[in-house]
Motif scaffolding. Structure first.
Motif, PDB file in Angstrom:
ATOM      1  N   ALA A  96     -21.379 -36.986  -3.591  1.00 46.57           N
ATOM      2  CA  ALA A  96     -22.484 -36.234  -3.593  1.00 46.57           C
ATOM      3  C   ALA A  96     -23.175 -36.222  -2.538  1.00 46.57           C
ATOM      4  CB  ALA A  96     -23.184 -36.830  -5.084  1.00 46.57           C
ATOM      5  N   TRP A  97     -23.616 -37.336  -1.856  1.00 48.10           N
ATOM      6  CA  TRP A  97     -24.385 -37.386  -0.527  1.00 48.10           C
ATOM      7  C   TRP A  97     -23.952 -36.455   0.477  1.00 48.10           C
ATOM      8  CZ3 TRP A  97     -29.084 -39.822  -0.495  1.00 48.10           C
ATOM      9  CH2 TRP A  97     -29.329 -40.598  -1.665  1.00 48.10           C
ATOM     10  N   ASN A  98     -22.704 -36.381   0.597  1.00 41.95           N
ATOM     11  CA  ASN A  98     -22.179 -35.276   1.645  1.00 41.95           C
ATOM     12  C   ASN A  98     -22.572 -33.843   0.991  1.00 41.95           C
ATOM     13  OD1 ASN A  98     -21.284 -37.254   3.246  1.00 41.95           O
ATOM     14  ND2 ASN A  98     -19.389 -37.577   2.329  1.00 41.95           N
ATOM     15  N   ALA A  99     -22.119 -33.674  -0.285  1.00 37.47           N
ATOM     16  CA  ALA A  99     -22.327 -32.376  -0.755  1.00 37.47           C
ATOM     17  C   ALA A  99     -23.685 -31.926  -0.883  1.00 37.47           C
ATOM     18  CB  ALA A  99     -21.868 -32.482  -2.211  1.00 37.47           C
ATOM     19  N   GLY A 100     -24.929 -32.953  -0.766  1.00 31.62           N
ATOM     20  CA  GLY A 100     -25.933 -32.775  -0.708  1.00 31.62           C
ATOM     21  C   GLY A 100     -26.405 -32.128   0.509  1.00 31.62           C
ATOM     22  N   THR A 101     -25.777 -32.818   1.569  1.00 37.04           N
ATOM     23  CA  THR A 101     -26.066 -32.403   3.218  1.00 37.04           C
ATOM     24  C   THR A 101     -25.466 -30.997   3.178  1.00 37.04           C
ATOM     25  OG1 THR A 101     -25.723 -34.726   3.896  1.00 37.04           O
ATOM     26  CG2 THR A 101     -25.452 -33.074   5.420  1.00 37.04           C
ATOM     27  N   VAL A 102     -24.320 -30.663   2.488  1.00 37.51           N
ATOM     28  CA  VAL A 102     -23.842 -29.522   2.688  1.00 37.51           C
ATOM     29  C   VAL A 102     -24.880 -28.316   2.096  1.00 37.51           C
ATOM     30  CG1 VAL A 102     -21.963 -27.641   2.072  1.00 37.51           C
ATOM     31  CG2 VAL A 102     -21.528 -29.920   2.952  1.00 37.51           C
ATOM     32  N   LEU A 103     -25.342 -28.651   0.718  1.00 38.90           N
ATOM     33  CA  LEU A 103     -26.394 -27.710   0.458  1.00 38.90           C
ATOM     34  C   LEU A 103     -27.772 -27.664   1.031  1.00 38.90           C
ATOM     35  CD1 LEU A 103     -27.012 -26.545  -2.400  1.00 38.90           C
ATOM     36  CD2 LEU A 103     -28.399 -28.514  -2.845  1.00 38.90           C
ATOM     37  N   GLN A 104     -28.004 -28.570   1.931  1.00 42.44           N
ATOM     38  CA  GLN A 104     -29.112 -28.359   3.216  1.00 42.44           C
ATOM     39  C   GLN A 104     -28.846 -27.218   3.878  1.00 42.44           C
ATOM     40  OE1 GLN A 104     -31.806 -29.653   1.634  1.00 42.44           O
ATOM     41  NE2 GLN A 104     -30.515 -30.491   0.227  1.00 42.44           N
ATOM     42  N   GLY A 105     -27.524 -27.301   4.431  1.00 45.77           N
ATOM     43  CA  GLY A 105     -26.956 -26.183   5.460  1.00 45.77           C
ATOM     44  C   GLY A 105     -26.931 -24.921   4.735  1.00 45.77           C
ATOM     45  N   LEU A 106     -26.460 -24.785   3.617  1.00 48.94           N
ATOM     46  CA  LEU A 106     -26.454 -23.290   2.874  1.00 48.94           C
ATOM     47  C   LEU A 106     -27.803 -22.936   2.734  1.00 48.94           C
ATOM     48  CD1 LEU A 106     -23.614 -24.276   0.201  1.00 48.94           C
ATOM     49  CD2 LEU A 106     -23.381 -22.978   2.225  1.00 48.94           C
ATOM     50  N   LEU A 107     -28.878 -23.598   2.462  1.00 51.50           N
ATOM     51  CA  LEU A 107     -30.150 -23.391   2.219  1.00 51.50           C
ATOM     52  C   LEU A 107     -30.486 -22.752   3.752  1.00 51.50           C
ATOM     53  CD1 LEU A 107     -32.544 -22.755   0.534  1.00 51.50           C
ATOM     54  CD2 LEU A 107     -33.441 -25.376   0.941  1.00 51.50           C
ATOM     55  N   LEU A 108     -30.086 -23.380   4.649  1.00 48.80           N
ATOM     56  CA  LEU A 108     -30.579 -23.129   6.096  1.00 48.80           C
ATOM     57  C   LEU A 108     -30.152 -21.669   6.208  1.00 48.80           C
ATOM     58  CD1 LEU A 108     -30.362 -26.394   8.074  1.00 48.80           C
ATOM     59  CD2 LEU A 108     -32.587 -24.881   7.745  1.00 48.80           C
ATOM     60  N   LEU A 109     -28.550 -21.599   5.877  1.00 46.57           N
ATOM     61  CA  LEU A 109     -28.170 -20.081   5.975  1.00 46.57           C
ATOM     62  C   LEU A 109     -28.707 -19.186   5.219  1.00 46.57           C
ATOM     63  CD1 LEU A 109     -24.301 -20.940   6.174  1.00 46.57           C
ATOM     64  CD2 LEU A 109     -25.665 -20.328   8.118  1.00 46.57           C
ATOM     65  N   GLY A 110     -29.393 -19.467   4.140  1.00 47.69           N
ATOM     66  CA  GLY A 110     -30.174 -18.500   3.294  1.00 47.69           C
ATOM     67  C   GLY A 110     -31.326 -17.988   4.327  1.00 47.69           C
ATOM     68  N   GLY A 111     -31.699 -18.463   5.246  1.00 44.94           N
ATOM     69  CA  GLY A 111     -32.471 -17.961   6.306  1.00 44.94           C
ATOM     70  C   GLY A 111     -31.952 -16.413   6.633  1.00 44.94           C
ATOM     71  N   LEU A 112     -30.757 -16.257   6.650  1.00 45.24           N
ATOM     72  CA  LEU A 112     -30.302 -14.977   6.938  1.00 45.24           C
ATOM     73  C   LEU A 112     -30.720 -13.869   5.973  1.00 45.24           C
ATOM     74  CD1 LEU A 112     -26.689 -15.878   8.157  1.00 45.24           C
ATOM     75  CD2 LEU A 112     -28.752 -15.195   9.458  1.00 45.24           C
ATOM     76  N   LEU A 113     -30.948 -14.318   4.574  1.00 47.70           N
ATOM     77  CA  LEU A 113     -31.249 -13.392   3.598  1.00 47.70           C
ATOM     78  C   LEU A 113     -32.676 -13.202   3.455  1.00 47.70           C
ATOM     79  CD1 LEU A 113     -29.113 -14.888   0.750  1.00 47.70           C
ATOM     80  CD2 LEU A 113     -28.495 -13.061   2.109  1.00 47.70           C
ATOM     81  N   HIS A 114     -33.401 -14.075   3.853  1.00 51.45           N
ATOM     82  CA  HIS A 114     -35.154 -13.838   3.972  1.00 51.45           C
ATOM     83  C   HIS A 114     -35.679 -15.336   4.799  1.00 51.45           C
ATOM     84  CE1 HIS A 114     -39.291 -13.856   2.454  1.00 51.45           C
ATOM     85  NE2 HIS A 114     -38.708 -12.174   2.404  1.00 51.45           N
ATOM     86  N   TRP A 115     -36.490 -15.058   5.493  1.00 49.67           N
ATOM     87  CA  TRP A 115     -37.151 -15.917   6.529  1.00 49.67           C
ATOM     88  C   TRP A 115     -37.858 -17.035   5.789  1.00 49.67           C
ATOM     89  CZ3 TRP A 115     -42.395 -16.926   5.932  1.00 49.67           C
ATOM     90  CH2 TRP A 115     -42.933 -16.076   5.354  1.00 49.67           C
ATOM     91  N   SER A 116     -38.287 -16.821   4.675  1.00 47.59           N
ATOM     92  CA  SER A 116     -38.962 -17.999   3.859  1.00 47.59           C
ATOM     93  C   SER A 116     -37.976 -18.759   3.432  1.00 47.59           C
ATOM     94  CB  SER A 116     -39.732 -17.535   2.605  1.00 47.59           C
ATOM     95  OG  SER A 116     -38.917 -16.812   1.649  1.00 47.59           O
ATOM     96  N   LEU A 117     -36.667 -18.591   3.335  1.00 47.29           N
ATOM     97  CA  LEU A 117     -35.447 -19.462   2.745  1.00 47.29           C
ATOM     98  C   LEU A 117     -35.211 -20.560   3.923  1.00 47.29           C
ATOM     99  CD1 LEU A 117     -33.169 -17.175   0.469  1.00 47.29           C
ATOM    100  CD2 LEU A 117     -35.002 -18.806  -0.236  1.00 47.29           C
ATOM    101  N   LEU A 118     -35.489 -19.902   5.280  1.00 53.65           N
ATOM    102  CA  LEU A 118     -35.358 -20.573   6.419  1.00 53.65           C
ATOM    103  C   LEU A 118     -36.237 -21.544   6.367  1.00 53.65           C
ATOM    104  CD1 LEU A 118     -33.715 -21.332   8.866  1.00 53.65           C
ATOM    105  CD2 LEU A 118     -35.209 -19.704  10.044  1.00 53.65           C
ATOM    106  N   GLY A 119     -37.434 -21.322   6.058  1.00 57.21           N
ATOM    107  CA  GLY A 119     -38.584 -22.102   6.010  1.00 57.21           C
ATOM    108  C   GLY A 119     -38.416 -23.324   5.168  1.00 57.21           C
ATOM    109  N   LEU A 120     -37.858 -23.072   3.727  1.00 60.86           N
ATOM    110  CA  LEU A 120     -37.697 -23.928   2.775  1.00 60.86           C
ATOM    111  C   LEU A 120     -36.300 -24.877   3.249  1.00 60.86           C
ATOM    112  CD1 LEU A 120     -38.108 -21.938  -0.543  1.00 60.86           C
ATOM    113  CD2 LEU A 120     -39.704 -23.833   0.290  1.00 60.86           C
ATOM    114  N   GLY A 121     -35.281 -24.193   3.667  1.00 56.68           N
ATOM    115  CA  GLY A 121     -34.373 -25.080   4.178  1.00 56.68           C
ATOM    116  C   GLY A 121     -34.699 -25.956   5.535  1.00 56.68           C
TER     117      GLY A 121
END
Length: 144
Positions: free
Chosen positions: A100-125
């Protein structure tokens, strides 16, 4: 009032003489590293679960302001944000599992990729990636 009633943490071990370890020295190879916590694994799991729960809450609460202020957050982007929030809640409940710790790290990377959808998601990421990195650091320090 006796001295044992005043001090909830007596310095002497009732089974034997007190064991003194000089301040600032690392424990020897035969002694486990003490964190001062009663259950360090549980404390670290709580930190990870709390971090992921807070992330899910912030993601869900951020949908409407992003739609109002940003304007270009479409249905697919909202679905992605909700999916990330649900994944964060599920992972928060599974922090007993080592993966789950590794999956949480992957989740953070996916949220950073969400910055492609909207710039504010990159900020949250970025913010939550830094918080998650700190949680991983605390985990490594406490558990070794």
């Amino acid at each position: 009032m006796t001295s044992s009633e005043r001090d909830p943490h007596p310095t002497e071990d009732p089974t034997g003489p007190p064991v003194e370890q000089p301040v600032g020295e690392e424990p020897t190879a035969g002694q486990p590293r003490r964190s001062g916590l009663r259950n360090p694994e549980r404390a670290v799991r709580g930190l990870g679960a709390g971090t992921l729960s807070l992330e899910a809450l912030v993601l869900l609460l951020a949908i409407q302001p992003i739609r109002v202020v940003g304007g270009d957050l479409g249905g697919a982007a909202i679905g992605a944000v909700v999916a990330l929030a649900v994944a964060a809640v599920v992972l928060a409940g599974m922090m007993r599992r080592q993966w789950a710790w590794n999956a949480g790290t992957v989740l953070q990377g996916l949220l950073l990729l969400g910055g492609l959808l909207h710039w504010s998601l990159l900020g949250l990421g970025i913010i939550f990636a830094l918080v998650w990195a700190y949680a991983l650091h605390v985990r490594r320090v406490i558990l070794g």
